[in-house]
Design a protein around this motif. Structure first.
Motif, PDB file in Angstrom:
ATOM      1  N   LEU A 281      20.519  40.803 -46.515  1.00  0.00           N
ATOM      2  CA  LEU A 281      19.213  40.392 -46.017  1.00  0.00           C
ATOM      3  C   LEU A 281      19.006  41.045 -44.647  1.00  0.00           C
ATOM      4  CD1 LEU A 281      16.859  38.491 -46.891  1.00  0.00           C
ATOM      5  CD2 LEU A 281      17.848  36.787 -45.338  1.00  0.00           C
ATOM      6  N   LEU A 282      17.974  41.874 -44.550  1.00  0.00           N
ATOM      7  CA  LEU A 282      17.689  42.619 -43.331  1.00  0.00           C
ATOM      8  C   LEU A 282      16.631  41.902 -42.502  1.00  0.00           C
ATOM      9  CD1 LEU A 282      17.401  46.180 -44.902  1.00  0.00           C
ATOM     10  CD2 LEU A 282      19.328  45.316 -43.560  1.00  0.00           C
ATOM     11  N   ALA A 283      16.825  41.911 -41.195  1.00  0.00           N
ATOM     12  CA  ALA A 283      15.838  41.365 -40.266  1.00  0.00           C
ATOM     13  C   ALA A 283      15.898  42.181 -38.990  1.00  0.00           C
ATOM     14  CB  ALA A 283      16.109  39.884 -39.985  1.00  0.00           C
ATOM     15  N   THR A 284      15.032  41.871 -38.034  1.00  0.00           N
ATOM     16  CA  THR A 284      15.079  42.527 -36.738  1.00  0.00           C
ATOM     17  C   THR A 284      15.796  41.637 -35.739  1.00  0.00           C
ATOM     18  OG1 THR A 284      12.919  41.656 -36.089  1.00  0.00           O
ATOM     19  CG2 THR A 284      12.949  43.803 -37.173  1.00  0.00           C
ATOM     20  N   GLN A 285      16.464  42.262 -34.791  1.00  0.00           N
ATOM     21  CA  GLN A 285      17.218  41.482 -33.805  1.00  0.00           C
ATOM     22  C   GLN A 285      16.300  40.654 -32.917  1.00  0.00           C
ATOM     23  OE1 GLN A 285      20.714  42.818 -31.860  1.00  0.00           O
ATOM     24  NE2 GLN A 285      20.901  44.713 -33.043  1.00  0.00           N
ATOM     25  N   HIS A 286      15.110  41.183 -32.597  1.00  0.00           N
ATOM     26  CA  HIS A 286      14.261  40.456 -31.649  1.00  0.00           C
ATOM     27  C   HIS A 286      13.740  39.142 -32.229  1.00  0.00           C
ATOM     28  CE1 HIS A 286      10.867  42.696 -33.671  1.00  0.00           C
ATOM     29  NE2 HIS A 286      10.257  41.540 -33.464  1.00  0.00           N
ATOM     30  N   GLN A 287      13.729  38.991 -33.549  1.00  0.00           N
ATOM     31  CA  GLN A 287      13.330  37.725 -34.161  1.00  0.00           C
ATOM     32  C   GLN A 287      14.314  36.602 -33.870  1.00  0.00           C
ATOM     33  OE1 GLN A 287      12.963  40.030 -38.143  1.00  0.00           O
ATOM     34  NE2 GLN A 287      12.110  38.016 -38.539  1.00  0.00           N
ATOM     35  N   LEU A 288      15.558  36.964 -33.570  1.00  0.00           N
ATOM     36  CA  LEU A 288      16.657  36.003 -33.609  1.00  0.00           C
ATOM     37  C   LEU A 288      17.102  35.532 -32.239  1.00  0.00           C
ATOM     38  CD1 LEU A 288      18.568  37.938 -36.362  1.00  0.00           C
ATOM     39  CD2 LEU A 288      17.468  35.716 -36.664  1.00  0.00           C
ATOM     40  N   ARG A 289      16.396  35.916 -31.202  1.00  0.00           N
ATOM     41  CA  ARG A 289      16.796  35.475 -29.858  1.00  0.00           C
ATOM     42  C   ARG A 289      16.690  33.953 -29.767  1.00  0.00           C
ATOM     43  NH1 ARG A 289      13.775  40.395 -28.267  1.00  0.00           N
ATOM     44  NH2 ARG A 289      15.359  41.982 -27.853  1.00  0.00           N
ATOM     45  N   GLY A 290      17.779  33.323 -29.330  1.00  0.00           N
ATOM     46  CA  GLY A 290      17.811  31.879 -29.230  1.00  0.00           C
ATOM     47  C   GLY A 290      18.107  31.161 -30.533  1.00  0.00           C
ATOM     48  N   ILE A 291      18.405  31.935 -31.589  1.00  0.00           N
ATOM     49  CA  ILE A 291      18.667  31.369 -32.920  1.00  0.00           C
ATOM     50  C   ILE A 291      20.169  31.388 -33.187  1.00  0.00           C
ATOM     51  CG2 ILE A 291      18.288  31.689 -35.401  1.00  0.00           C
ATOM     52  CD1 ILE A 291      15.800  30.792 -33.885  1.00  0.00           C
ATOM     53  N   ASP A 292      20.672  30.325 -33.829  1.00  0.00           N
ATOM     54  CA  ASP A 292      22.060  30.313 -34.294  1.00  0.00           C
ATOM     55  C   ASP A 292      22.132  31.189 -35.540  1.00  0.00           C
ATOM     56  OD1 ASP A 292      24.604  29.847 -35.198  1.00  0.00           O
ATOM     57  OD2 ASP A 292      24.442  27.662 -35.246  1.00  0.00           O
ATOM     58  N   GLU A 293      22.575  32.423 -35.366  1.00  0.00           N
ATOM     59  CA  GLU A 293      22.541  33.392 -36.467  1.00  0.00           C
ATOM     60  C   GLU A 293      23.455  33.010 -37.619  1.00  0.00           C
ATOM     61  OE1 GLU A 293      23.540  36.845 -34.252  1.00  0.00           O
ATOM     62  OE2 GLU A 293      21.462  37.287 -33.718  1.00  0.00           O
ATOM     63  N   SER A 294      24.461  32.178 -37.359  1.00  0.00           N
ATOM     64  CA  SER A 294      25.349  31.738 -38.438  1.00  0.00           C
ATOM     65  C   SER A 294      24.619  30.833 -39.427  1.00  0.00           C
ATOM     66  CB  SER A 294      26.576  31.002 -37.874  1.00  0.00           C
ATOM     67  OG  SER A 294      26.207  29.751 -37.309  1.00  0.00           O
ATOM     68  N   GLN A 295      23.429  30.367 -39.063  1.00  0.00           N
ATOM     69  CA  GLN A 295      22.678  29.446 -39.912  1.00  0.00           C
ATOM     70  C   GLN A 295      21.490  30.106 -40.617  1.00  0.00           C
ATOM     71  OE1 GLN A 295      23.767  26.266 -40.642  1.00  0.00           O
ATOM     72  NE2 GLN A 295      25.544  27.143 -39.562  1.00  0.00           N
ATOM     73  N   VAL A 296      21.387  31.436 -40.530  1.00  0.00           N
ATOM     74  CA  VAL A 296      20.365  32.135 -41.316  1.00  0.00           C
ATOM     75  C   VAL A 296      20.663  31.915 -42.791  1.00  0.00           C
ATOM     76  CG1 VAL A 296      19.547  34.425 -41.985  1.00  0.00           C
ATOM     77  CG2 VAL A 296      19.736  33.807 -39.563  1.00  0.00           C
TER      78      VAL A 296
END
Length: 257
Positions: free
Chosen positions: A71-86
């Motif tokens: 699953l591809l996304a952009t890094q700027h979407q994820l600032r402040g997000i717990d990426e382990s929970q995508v």
């Protein structure tokens, strides 16, 4: 369900009576929009909350590359997000499936080539086979052709304005995909990108479409062919910037070598 495009009956209608070659399969022209856009998904984050179980943080694109479901996304979407929970929701929406890990570049300010992240869903898909149909088989980048042979680019994503989040009020999560038909506009100074122009500007700002999919339909010989063209990195009402397929593939090669 898909948000209706202003372009229904216009540019995409030229394929209605013709087949489009997609990974060697001939897709009826009337079905090509749905066949391409179905690989864009709302980017979902699992929350540790009994009521607000998930957050919607934009768009993502599901591809299968070298036997990995990614699953591809952009890094700027994820600032402040717990990426382990995508996560991805199952078809019924009853289960929240988190990824098996992620790969990313170090961030850089001089190019958008590094504004990409890959969430590995290979192991989760082994446990939840129903997810596998969501991933586009990314086998090759589009061949280079003249712009006059580019018939259309189809961008798909999930703008925040189009989503309905009424979990507390009505226990309802309304997820809506928007498709935007574009044509090539220019090559920006950052050669990782392509700028495309919407054939008709969208009425509302498409904030939230970053990470969504871009596919190109181009004429080769006498038949239209469709290819993965990249992912959306940002856009406005009439223009969008696409991280090119070749740049995405180079990242995947480096990330999963």
């Amino acid at each position: 369900m898909d948000v209706e495009s202003h372009l229904q009956g216009t540019i995409l209608a030229q394929f209605a009576d013709h087949g489009v070659n997609l990974n060697g399969l001939i897709i009826p022209g009337r079905s090509i929009e749905g066949a391409l856009s179905r690989h864009a998904f709302n980017l979902i984050v699992n929350n540790d909350d009994d009521v607000f179980k998930v957050s919607l943080v934009g768009s993502a694109t599901a591809v299968r590359y070298r036997d990995r479901e990614i699953l591809l996304a952009t890094q700027h979407q994820l600032r402040g997000i717990d990426e382990s929970q995508v996560a991805m929701l199952t078809d019924s929406g009853s289960h929240i499936i988190t990824s098996g890990g992620l790969r990313r570049y170090p961030e850089r300010s001089d190019t958008d080539a590094h504004d990409i992240v890959a969430f590995d869903f290979t192991e989760p898909c082994a446990d939840w086979p129903e997810l596998k149909k969501r991933f586009f088989d990314l086998n090759r980048r589009p061949p280079d052709v003249l712009n006059i042979h580019v018939l259309a680019l189809l961008l798909s994503g999930f703008p925040f304005y189009d989503q309905t989040y009424e979990i507390h009020e009505n226990n309802h999560l309304g997820i809506a995909r928007r498709n935007v038909v574009c044509l090539p506009q220019s090559q920006p100074s950052d050669h990782a990108l392509l700028t495309v122009k919407a054939v008709h500007p969208v009425e509302k700002h498409p904030d939230g479409m970053s990470g969504g999919s871009a596919f190109v339909i181009q004429l080769e010989g006498e038949r239209p062919h469709a290819y993965f063209a990249g992912i959306i990195v940002r856009g406005g009402k009439d223009t969008f910037h696409i991280l090119k397929a070749g740049v995405v593939i180079e990242f995947l090669n480096a990330a999963f070598s």
